[in-house]
Design a protein around this motif. Sequence first.
Motif, PDB file in Angstrom:
ATOM      1  N   ILE A 195      -9.615  -2.412  -2.074  1.00  0.00           N
ATOM      2  CA  ILE A 195      -8.801  -1.653  -1.426  1.00  0.00           C
ATOM      3  C   ILE A 195      -9.107  -1.486  -3.502  1.00  0.00           C
ATOM      4  O   ILE A 195      -8.297  -1.856  -4.068  1.00  0.00           O
ATOM      5  CB  ILE A 195      -8.143  -1.005  -0.496  1.00  0.00           C
ATOM      6  CG1 ILE A 195      -8.496  -1.954   0.687  1.00  0.00           C
ATOM      7  CG2 ILE A 195      -7.170  -0.341  -0.760  1.00  0.00           C
ATOM      8  CD1 ILE A 195      -8.049  -3.402   0.401  1.00  0.00           C
ATOM      9  N   GLU A 254      -6.547   6.221  -2.553  1.00  0.00           N
ATOM     10  CA  GLU A 254      -7.036   5.085  -2.716  1.00  0.00           C
ATOM     11  C   GLU A 254      -8.502   5.162  -1.350  1.00  0.00           C
ATOM     12  O   GLU A 254      -8.994   6.278  -0.859  1.00  0.00           O
ATOM     13  CB  GLU A 254      -5.987   4.098  -0.418  1.00  0.00           C
ATOM     14  CG  GLU A 254      -6.346   3.728  -0.458  1.00  0.00           C
ATOM     15  CD  GLU A 254      -5.126   3.163   0.814  1.00  0.00           C
ATOM     16  OE1 GLU A 254      -4.740   2.300   0.417  1.00  0.00           O
ATOM     17  OE2 GLU A 254      -5.359   4.319   1.800  1.00  0.00           O
ATOM     18  N   GLU A 255      -9.579   4.225  -1.781  1.00  0.00           N
ATOM     19  CA  GLU A 255     -10.637   4.388  -1.414  1.00  0.00           C
ATOM     20  C   GLU A 255     -11.235   2.411  -0.619  1.00  0.00           C
ATOM     21  O   GLU A 255     -10.874   1.884  -1.602  1.00  0.00           O
ATOM     22  CB  GLU A 255     -11.506   4.185  -2.843  1.00  0.00           C
ATOM     23  CG  GLU A 255     -11.503   5.403  -3.307  1.00  0.00           C
ATOM     24  CD  GLU A 255     -12.717   6.452  -3.907  1.00  0.00           C
ATOM     25  OE1 GLU A 255     -13.398   4.975  -4.485  1.00  0.00           O
ATOM     26  OE2 GLU A 255     -12.415   7.056  -4.976  1.00  0.00           O
ATOM     27  N   PHE A 256     -11.132   2.523   0.526  1.00  0.00           N
ATOM     28  CA  PHE A 256     -11.665   0.913   0.823  1.00  0.00           C
ATOM     29  C   PHE A 256     -13.304   0.801   0.340  1.00  0.00           C
ATOM     30  O   PHE A 256     -14.030   1.426   0.674  1.00  0.00           O
ATOM     31  CB  PHE A 256     -11.922   1.072   2.038  1.00  0.00           C
ATOM     32  CG  PHE A 256     -10.033   0.823   2.725  1.00  0.00           C
ATOM     33  CD1 PHE A 256     -10.141   0.070   2.641  1.00  0.00           C
ATOM     34  CD2 PHE A 256      -9.320   2.713   3.001  1.00  0.00           C
ATOM     35  CE1 PHE A 256      -8.190  -0.275   3.352  1.00  0.00           C
ATOM     36  CE2 PHE A 256      -8.260   2.466   3.473  1.00  0.00           C
ATOM     37  CZ  PHE A 256      -7.352   0.752   3.674  1.00  0.00           C
ATOM     38  N   ARG A 260       1.152  -1.309   0.187  1.00  0.00           N
ATOM     39  CA  ARG A 260       0.038   0.111   0.203  1.00  0.00           C
ATOM     40  C   ARG A 260       0.986   1.221  -0.131  1.00  0.00           C
ATOM     41  O   ARG A 260       0.648   2.146  -0.528  1.00  0.00           O
ATOM     42  CB  ARG A 260      -0.881  -0.635   1.365  1.00  0.00           C
ATOM     43  CG  ARG A 260      -1.748   1.191   1.679  1.00  0.00           C
ATOM     44  CD  ARG A 260      -2.468   0.946   2.845  1.00  0.00           C
ATOM     45  NE  ARG A 260      -2.642   1.452   2.986  1.00  0.00           N
ATOM     46  CZ  ARG A 260      -3.001   3.001   4.303  1.00  0.00           C
ATOM     47  NH1 ARG A 260      -2.382   2.345   5.187  1.00  0.00           N
ATOM     48  NH2 ARG A 260      -4.315   4.155   4.080  1.00  0.00           N
TER      49      ARG A 260
END
Length: 106
Positions: A28, A21-23, A9
Motif C-alpha cells: 500500500i 493512498e494507493e493499493f 493508516r
Amino acid sequence: MLNLFERLRKRICNIDSSVREEFKKLYIAYKTSTNFVDIVPQKRRLRLSLNMSFSEIHDPKGICKDVTNIGRWGNGDVEFGVSSIDEIEDAMYLIQQSFNKHRDED
C-alpha cells in the motif's frame, strides 16, 4: 494485523490533506507527489519502506534498517517493522520525516 494497519493508516492519512493512498498488488503506497511510505503487510508485522536515503533519516531508537541495494517491494532505502500498537508513535516520527522531505520537493 488488520487493527494495527487501520490505526497506522488513519494516522498517515491525517498527516496532510495532500496524502493519497494507493493499493498496489503487493503493498500500500502513501504519496503526495511521489511515494513517501509504503506498507507491506506480513503475517506478524507491517514492513514499512520510507522513500529516502538511509543517511537522511533521524532514527534515535535505531529501529531502521539500511536496505540500500537490496531488492524489496516498496520504495526507498529505509525499512522498519511495526508489530504492535505501542510502536505507532515511533513509526509516525519516522514517516513524518519522509513526508516532509517529499512535500518540500514539490
